[in-house]
Design a protein around this motif. Structure first.
Motif, PDB file in Angstrom:
ATOM      1  N   UNK A  66      57.172  95.933  22.081  1.00  0.00           N
ATOM      2  CA  UNK A  66      56.981  94.889  22.776  1.00  0.00           C
ATOM      3  C   UNK A  66      55.766  94.067  21.872  1.00  0.00           C
ATOM      4  N   UNK A  67      56.108  92.848  21.923  1.00  0.00           N
ATOM      5  CA  UNK A  67      55.115  91.988  21.177  1.00  0.00           C
ATOM      6  C   UNK A  67      54.870  90.846  22.035  1.00  0.00           C
ATOM      7  N   UNK A  68      53.613  90.162  21.901  1.00  0.00           N
ATOM      8  CA  UNK A  68      52.849  89.149  22.666  1.00  0.00           C
ATOM      9  C   UNK A  68      52.516  87.822  21.868  1.00  0.00           C
ATOM     10  N   UNK A  69      53.118  86.947  22.502  1.00  0.00           N
ATOM     11  CA  UNK A  69      52.541  85.634  21.904  1.00  0.00           C
ATOM     12  C   UNK A  69      52.132  84.598  22.910  1.00  0.00           C
ATOM     13  N   UNK A  70      51.495  83.537  22.768  1.00  0.00           N
ATOM     14  CA  UNK A  70      51.212  82.475  23.848  1.00  0.00           C
ATOM     15  C   UNK A  70      51.172  81.237  23.414  1.00  0.00           C
ATOM     16  N   UNK A  71      51.510  80.245  24.249  1.00  0.00           N
ATOM     17  CA  UNK A  71      51.735  78.812  24.222  1.00  0.00           C
ATOM     18  C   UNK A  71      50.515  78.176  25.051  1.00  0.00           C
ATOM     19  N   UNK A  72      50.924  76.816  25.448  1.00  0.00           N
ATOM     20  CA  UNK A  72      49.899  76.382  26.363  1.00  0.00           C
ATOM     21  C   UNK A  72      50.307  76.479  27.740  1.00  0.00           C
ATOM     22  N   UNK A  73      49.235  77.231  28.244  1.00  0.00           N
ATOM     23  CA  UNK A  73      49.158  77.863  29.491  1.00  0.00           C
ATOM     24  C   UNK A  73      50.440  78.686  29.833  1.00  0.00           C
ATOM     25  N   UNK A 133      64.528  94.512  22.265  1.00  0.00           N
ATOM     26  CA  UNK A 133      65.872  94.087  22.206  1.00  0.00           C
ATOM     27  C   UNK A 133      66.034  92.594  22.239  1.00  0.00           C
ATOM     28  N   UNK A 134      64.685  91.950  21.923  1.00  0.00           N
ATOM     29  CA  UNK A 134      64.684  90.610  21.784  1.00  0.00           C
ATOM     30  C   UNK A 134      64.636  89.675  22.973  1.00  0.00           C
ATOM     31  N   UNK A 135      64.701  90.322  24.170  1.00  0.00           N
ATOM     32  CA  UNK A 135      64.422  89.550  25.233  1.00  0.00           C
ATOM     33  C   UNK A 135      63.066  89.220  25.448  1.00  0.00           C
ATOM     34  N   UNK A 136      63.207  87.833  26.192  1.00  0.00           N
ATOM     35  CA  UNK A 136      61.627  87.287  26.266  1.00  0.00           C
ATOM     36  C   UNK A 136      61.422  87.194  27.878  1.00  0.00           C
ATOM     37  N   UNK A 137      60.066  87.475  28.071  1.00  0.00           N
ATOM     38  CA  UNK A 137      59.657  87.006  29.603  1.00  0.00           C
ATOM     39  C   UNK A 137      58.440  85.931  29.271  1.00  0.00           C
ATOM     40  N   UNK A 138      58.466  84.944  29.955  1.00  0.00           N
ATOM     41  CA  UNK A 138      57.390  83.709  29.983  1.00  0.00           C
ATOM     42  C   UNK A 138      56.885  83.637  31.291  1.00  0.00           C
ATOM     43  N   UNK A 139      55.604  83.852  31.279  1.00  0.00           N
ATOM     44  CA  UNK A 139      54.981  83.833  32.272  1.00  0.00           C
ATOM     45  C   UNK A 139      53.859  82.321  32.012  1.00  0.00           C
TER      46      UNK A 139
END
Length: 327
Positions: free
Chosen positions: A270-277, A285-291
């Motif tokens: 697992x890796x974590x990143x962030x954007x605006x809010x 497996x390259x699957x992304x979960x956006x919250x």
């Protein structure tokens, strides 16, 4: 043996309802300024009742008043009321004509003053707690509460490392974490909705006491006010819990959480990143979960708590005074 020419005292105040009494003015500064004051004896004067008493004796005041019966001057007497008309009667005529003994008069009017004071205190508490209760009920069913619960569920389901460990990490000094972190959002035993329900149950008990006998409630007014103070104090942390949503999505908070999670979670999975809010989790497996922050999320205002405290600060601070000129 009673004198048949002397009227029996009219126990008017014992017949006044609580709703009527609480808004009546039982203390005035000058009886001669009262509206509807007449200076001649009404035809049915024996049906009148005492509305006020006054006594300037021993107070170093030269002013005297004119009795409607004979217009003799006096310093102590009663304001009698008959319909919309009022008239002044000296204490001697009050005794001989109306059977009102000036020294024994307190049996009714003073009881009414005490009763009114009790009603006033109780009504002030009711007026203070009702809008606060309405606000709590609204908050319990609000989109803010639903969004808080939804975000918490998303973190539990999709970001388990953060959900399981963020509460403990948030206790560290921000010099270690790099930012102030949410302390309550992922805490399993934190349930703001449940806490609101507990406060509403306590308010229901208070409302039951305030709806009972006013004199009984007034006798424990200090206890009731202390319980309401306690309710306001217990409500304040609930706002802090709900504010964790906005705190979670602050850029500096997201940056600190992602750095910490990337360092301590398994980076191969697992890796974590962030954007605006927003915060994004990418698995192995390259699957992304956006919250994302809940749309339109706004932390509730503290104003209802402040309003309750301000209202409680003045309850019971003024009491009926037996030293008033008119009582």
């Amino acid at each position: 043996m009673s004198n048949p020419n002397v009227a029996q005292p009219n126990r008017f105040w014992a017949t006044v309802t609580d709703e009527q009494l609480v808004d009546l003015n039982l203390e005035i500064d000058d009886p001669e300024t009262l509206p509807g004051l007449v200076h001649e004896v009404p035809d049915n004067y024996r049906e009148a009742h005492v509305e006020f008493k006054y006594d300037l004796r021993g107070k170093g005041i030269d002013q005297e008043f004119s009795c409607v019966h004979g217009h003799h001057q006096h310093k102590a007497g009663f304001v009698m009321k008959l319909g919309d008309a009022r008239f002044m009667v000296g204490h001697i005529c009050a005794k001989s004509i109306y059977g009102e003994d000036f020294n024994q008069y307190t049996a009714d009017i003073d009881a009414a003053i005490i009763r009114k004071d009790a009603l006033r205190r109780v009504r002030e508490l009711r007026d203070a707690i009702l809008p606060f209760e309405a606000w709590l009920k609204q908050l319990a069913e609000s989109d803010t509460m639903k969004s808080w619960s939804k975000l918490r569920g998303q973190l539990d389901s999709h970001l388990p490392f953060l959900y399981d460990n963020l509460t403990a990490y948030a206790q560290f000094d921000r010099r270690i974490t790099g930012a102030s972190l949410p302390k309550w959002l992922c805490r399993a035993d934190c349930n703001p909705r449940q806490q609101i329900d507990a406060l509403l149950a306590e308010i229901a008990k208070l409302n039951s006491l305030l709806s009972g006998a006013a004199e009984k409630a007034a006798g424990i007014i200090g206890q009731l006010r202390a319980r309401m103070d306690g309710i306001s104090n217990r409500a304040e942390p609930i706002l802090e819990y709900l504010q964790d949503v906005e705190l979670f999505f602050q850029p500096v908070t997201l940056d600190a959480m992602c750095k910490w999670a990337n360092e301590h979670d398994n980076p191969k999975r697992r890796t974590y990143s962030y954007g605006l809010l927003s915060i994004t989790l990418k698995n192995d497996k390259g699957h992304k979960t956006l919250i994302l922050i809940p749309k339109g999320y706004v932390s509730p205002s503290k104003q209802p708590i402040i309003a309750l405290r301000n209202a409680l600060a003045g309850v019971g601070t003024e009491t009926a005074s037996p030293n008033k000129m008119i009582a």
